[in-house]
Design a protein around this motif. Sequence first.
Motif, PDB file in Angstrom:
ATOM      1  N   SER A 130     -11.203  21.055 -11.668  1.00  0.00           N
ATOM      2  CA  SER A 130     -11.859  20.401 -10.193  1.00  0.00           C
ATOM      3  C   SER A 130     -11.116  19.798  -9.279  1.00  0.00           C
ATOM      4  O   SER A 130     -10.174  20.351 -10.159  1.00  0.00           O
ATOM      5  CB  SER A 130     -12.361  18.241 -10.117  1.00  0.00           C
ATOM      6  OG  SER A 130     -11.041  17.980 -10.333  1.00  0.00           O
ATOM      7  N   TRP A 131     -10.697  20.547  -7.874  1.00  0.00           N
ATOM      8  CA  TRP A 131      -9.847  20.380  -7.465  1.00  0.00           C
ATOM      9  C   TRP A 131      -8.903  18.965  -7.088  1.00  0.00           C
ATOM     10  O   TRP A 131      -7.422  18.964  -7.661  1.00  0.00           O
ATOM     11  CB  TRP A 131      -9.837  20.222  -5.387  1.00  0.00           C
ATOM     12  CG  TRP A 131      -9.006  20.530  -5.030  1.00  0.00           C
ATOM     13  CD1 TRP A 131      -8.733  19.424  -3.569  1.00  0.00           C
ATOM     14  CD2 TRP A 131      -8.456  20.996  -4.527  1.00  0.00           C
ATOM     15  NE1 TRP A 131      -7.692  19.912  -3.124  1.00  0.00           N
ATOM     16  CE2 TRP A 131      -6.839  20.723  -3.287  1.00  0.00           C
ATOM     17  CE3 TRP A 131      -7.541  23.074  -4.795  1.00  0.00           C
ATOM     18  CZ2 TRP A 131      -5.732  21.306  -2.306  1.00  0.00           C
ATOM     19  CZ3 TRP A 131      -6.503  23.203  -4.293  1.00  0.00           C
ATOM     20  CH2 TRP A 131      -5.321  23.140  -3.588  1.00  0.00           C
ATOM     21  N   GLU A 132      -9.039  18.069  -7.480  1.00  0.00           N
ATOM     22  CA  GLU A 132      -8.650  16.506  -8.163  1.00  0.00           C
ATOM     23  C   GLU A 132      -7.752  16.814  -9.227  1.00  0.00           C
ATOM     24  O   GLU A 132      -6.725  15.791  -8.966  1.00  0.00           O
ATOM     25  CB  GLU A 132      -9.631  15.552  -8.359  1.00  0.00           C
ATOM     26  CG  GLU A 132     -10.718  15.532  -7.235  1.00  0.00           C
ATOM     27  CD  GLU A 132     -11.358  16.743  -6.693  1.00  0.00           C
ATOM     28  OE1 GLU A 132     -11.825  16.347  -5.409  1.00  0.00           O
ATOM     29  OE2 GLU A 132     -12.589  17.176  -7.410  1.00  0.00           O
ATOM     30  N   GLU A 133      -7.992  17.594 -10.305  1.00  0.00           N
ATOM     31  CA  GLU A 133      -7.342  17.810 -11.265  1.00  0.00           C
ATOM     32  C   GLU A 133      -6.826  18.610 -11.443  1.00  0.00           C
ATOM     33  O   GLU A 133      -4.977  18.055 -11.032  1.00  0.00           O
ATOM     34  CB  GLU A 133      -8.267  18.373 -12.322  1.00  0.00           C
ATOM     35  CG  GLU A 133      -7.176  17.868 -13.897  1.00  0.00           C
ATOM     36  CD  GLU A 133      -6.943  16.963 -14.467  1.00  0.00           C
ATOM     37  OE1 GLU A 133      -5.885  17.063 -15.544  1.00  0.00           O
ATOM     38  OE2 GLU A 133      -6.893  15.936 -14.258  1.00  0.00           O
ATOM     39  N   LEU A 134      -6.350  19.506 -10.726  1.00  0.00           N
ATOM     40  CA  LEU A 134      -5.517  20.807  -9.525  1.00  0.00           C
ATOM     41  C   LEU A 134      -4.584  19.764  -9.197  1.00  0.00           C
ATOM     42  O   LEU A 134      -3.000  20.151  -9.244  1.00  0.00           O
ATOM     43  CB  LEU A 134      -5.655  21.635  -8.673  1.00  0.00           C
ATOM     44  CG  LEU A 134      -4.852  22.568  -8.621  1.00  0.00           C
ATOM     45  CD1 LEU A 134      -4.379  23.539  -9.872  1.00  0.00           C
ATOM     46  CD2 LEU A 134      -5.229  23.781  -7.767  1.00  0.00           C
ATOM     47  N   VAL A 135      -5.056  19.279  -8.133  1.00  0.00           N
ATOM     48  CA  VAL A 135      -4.475  17.970  -7.285  1.00  0.00           C
ATOM     49  C   VAL A 135      -2.931  17.570  -8.246  1.00  0.00           C
ATOM     50  O   VAL A 135      -1.673  16.653  -8.403  1.00  0.00           O
ATOM     51  CB  VAL A 135      -4.381  17.446  -6.223  1.00  0.00           C
ATOM     52  CG1 VAL A 135      -3.320  16.312  -5.700  1.00  0.00           C
ATOM     53  CG2 VAL A 135      -4.501  18.436  -5.156  1.00  0.00           C
ATOM     54  N   ARG A 136      -3.807  16.126  -9.503  1.00  0.00           N
ATOM     55  CA  ARG A 136      -3.100  15.527 -10.039  1.00  0.00           C
ATOM     56  C   ARG A 136      -2.472  16.044 -10.837  1.00  0.00           C
ATOM     57  O   ARG A 136      -0.993  15.941 -11.056  1.00  0.00           O
ATOM     58  CB  ARG A 136      -4.196  15.247 -11.500  1.00  0.00           C
ATOM     59  CG  ARG A 136      -3.684  13.982 -11.562  1.00  0.00           C
ATOM     60  CD  ARG A 136      -4.652  13.718 -12.716  1.00  0.00           C
ATOM     61  NE  ARG A 136      -4.752  14.201 -13.734  1.00  0.00           N
ATOM     62  CZ  ARG A 136      -3.980  14.940 -14.915  1.00  0.00           C
ATOM     63  NH1 ARG A 136      -2.994  14.016 -15.060  1.00  0.00           N
ATOM     64  NH2 ARG A 136      -4.118  16.210 -15.703  1.00  0.00           N
ATOM     65  N   ARG A 137      -2.506  17.143 -11.459  1.00  0.00           N
ATOM     66  CA  ARG A 137      -0.942  18.395 -12.177  1.00  0.00           C
ATOM     67  C   ARG A 137      -0.313  18.419 -11.522  1.00  0.00           C
ATOM     68  O   ARG A 137       0.679  18.379 -12.457  1.00  0.00           O
ATOM     69  CB  ARG A 137      -2.243  19.568 -13.259  1.00  0.00           C
ATOM     70  CG  ARG A 137      -2.836  19.383 -14.012  1.00  0.00           C
ATOM     71  CD  ARG A 137      -3.812  20.440 -14.296  1.00  0.00           C
ATOM     72  NE  ARG A 137      -5.416  20.184 -15.706  1.00  0.00           N
ATOM     73  CZ  ARG A 137      -5.534  20.662 -16.130  1.00  0.00           C
ATOM     74  NH1 ARG A 137      -5.381  22.254 -15.664  1.00  0.00           N
ATOM     75  NH2 ARG A 137      -6.788  20.343 -16.732  1.00  0.00           N
TER      76      ARG A 137
END
Length: 189
Positions: A130-137
Amino acid sequence: MSQTDAPARLVVLAGPTAVGKGTVAGVIRDDHPDVWISVSATTRAPRPGEVDGVHYHFVTDAEFDEMIAQGALLEWAVVHKSARYGTPRGPVEEALAQGRPALLEIDLQGARQVKATMPEALFVFLAPPSWEELVRRLVGRGTEGERERERRLETARGELAAEAEFDTTIVNHEVHDAAQELVTLMKAQ
């Protein structure tokens, strides 16, 4: 795949910044020594723990200019509006001639250049869950300042939109699973 099955088909892995391309390639490097993985040249400074010649070939701007002038790069690009990255041509051609499963782990711009010169390669898009996971990483890496993170996120939005340009997609839910899925694809070629 044996050494006598030459030439092998090149597999190109690309995807947005912070999706885990380097981590997936690292797992493949550690767990599948039969797979040849290209080491890109870059003008950016090494991050903590990166080793010259293993993770990247860290070169000066002048050295990179010379590589371009000599036609020694299969592809190259300015990434995140700052450093240049490129794939040395000779080692790729040598690995393919030996019939080894060969992997390029590169950015979208580079993948497009390779597609123009080697359309027979298999192009694999590594996507985040997800986009949120990409930002978190990206934030969790802690390797970039706020300005650099914002620049990379801006780049990632455009990179995600390019998924349809690829032959297939692997979603990086878990790095070892993504690496195994990629190796399975490579060896099926």
